[in-house]
Design a protein around this motif. Sequence first.
Motif, PDB file in Angstrom:
ATOM      1  N   GLY A 218       1.088  -0.682   0.050  1.00  0.00           N
ATOM      2  CA  GLY A 218      -0.177  -0.350  -0.120  1.00  0.00           C
ATOM      3  C   GLY A 218       0.299   1.720   0.129  1.00  0.00           C
ATOM      4  N   ARG A 219       2.030   1.520  -0.746  1.00  0.00           N
ATOM      5  CA  ARG A 219       2.900   2.165  -0.460  1.00  0.00           C
ATOM      6  C   ARG A 219       3.771   2.322  -1.668  1.00  0.00           C
ATOM      7  NH1 ARG A 219       5.034   6.526   1.936  1.00  0.00           N
ATOM      8  NH2 ARG A 219       8.121   6.425   1.239  1.00  0.00           N
ATOM      9  N   PRO A 220       3.053   3.150  -3.031  1.00  0.00           N
ATOM     10  CA  PRO A 220       4.459   3.368  -4.350  1.00  0.00           C
ATOM     11  C   PRO A 220       5.760   3.693  -4.058  1.00  0.00           C
ATOM     12  CG  PRO A 220       2.129   4.612  -4.250  1.00  0.00           C
ATOM     13  CD  PRO A 220       2.700   4.449  -2.871  1.00  0.00           C
ATOM     14  N   ILE A 221       6.781   2.248  -4.706  1.00  0.00           N
ATOM     15  CA  ILE A 221       7.826   2.724  -4.422  1.00  0.00           C
ATOM     16  C   ILE A 221       8.712   3.034  -5.970  1.00  0.00           C
ATOM     17  CG2 ILE A 221      10.135   0.960  -4.473  1.00  0.00           C
ATOM     18  CD1 ILE A 221       8.008  -0.279  -2.645  1.00  0.00           C
ATOM     19  N   ARG A 222       9.575   4.310  -5.503  1.00  0.00           N
ATOM     20  CA  ARG A 222       9.854   4.766  -7.272  1.00  0.00           C
ATOM     21  C   ARG A 222      11.183   4.381  -7.286  1.00  0.00           C
ATOM     22  NH1 ARG A 222      12.579   9.657  -8.442  1.00  0.00           N
ATOM     23  NH2 ARG A 222      12.428  10.072  -5.918  1.00  0.00           N
TER      24      ARG A 222
END
Length: 305
Positions: A218-222
């Motif tokens: 639930g956390r975008p990772i770039r």
Amino acid sequence: MTRIAITGASGRYGRLAVDKLIATGRARDLILISRSPAKLADYARAGCDVRRGDFDRPDTLRAALRGAQRMLLISGTRVGARVRQHRAAVDAAVHAGVRHIVYTSFVNVEPANPAIVTLDHRETENLIRASGAAFTFLRDAHYADAMILNAGPGFIASGVWLTSTGGGREAMVWREDCVDCAVAVLTQDGHEDRAYPITGPNRESFAEVAAMLGEVCGRPIRLVETDDAGMYAHFDALGIPREPVDDQSVAGIPWNSDDMVSFERAIREGFLDVCTDDVLRLTGRKPRSVRELIEVNADQLRGFR
């Protein structure tokens, strides 16, 4: 019954292997070797023969291996400095009459592979071949556990995954699947003088793994691409040593940057783009995926958001 010696038995791989062998009723057939035998007191109580043996003290290894017919040689932790240690273990095994050496090697040890981890493994394989003992090389791919459970929390906390892999792919594998393959080889006949690349089921890029990690947690990772120099600067800033240091872990990462930077180059250049069905061949079941590892550990990983 064949007696099985396991080096490095107090480590993560070793303990998993011992637990699984005990579960098959083989406790009294096991000779467990560690430089810190007190760490194996629970296994001594279970009926295993616990002995002191230290790769850096070859004189301890001959006595430690006495009576063993098979040896699981779990590779040491000092990348770039293991050949001397492994030579001591192989020499002691031959002297003690060990007939079959099972070695935890690496997925691609060809000379062109730039990953420095391959140097130790390639030379160790050569030592074992020359020893006269039967051999089985378990050429384990990159442990998914290492990337997801050791490095993953940092990626989740920062929302950034820095890499120099340039879209290269690899089939990361669960450590436990590698251990299951080792247990199969140690307890069955017919695996002598063979090499098995032990991989996960899917060839994936770090971009694909980052997307999975972000989706499940639930956390975008770039994903941010850099070059080798950029990776060295990143690891230097974290305080990770360039060369190996025993029992040292920084930010949950127990490796050194020379190892990791050359490893990422190997991925970038396609040397780790290997995927086999050897887990299925050896264990009778398919290997588990990176996504499954993320999902199994999702609650723990979400805590780093």
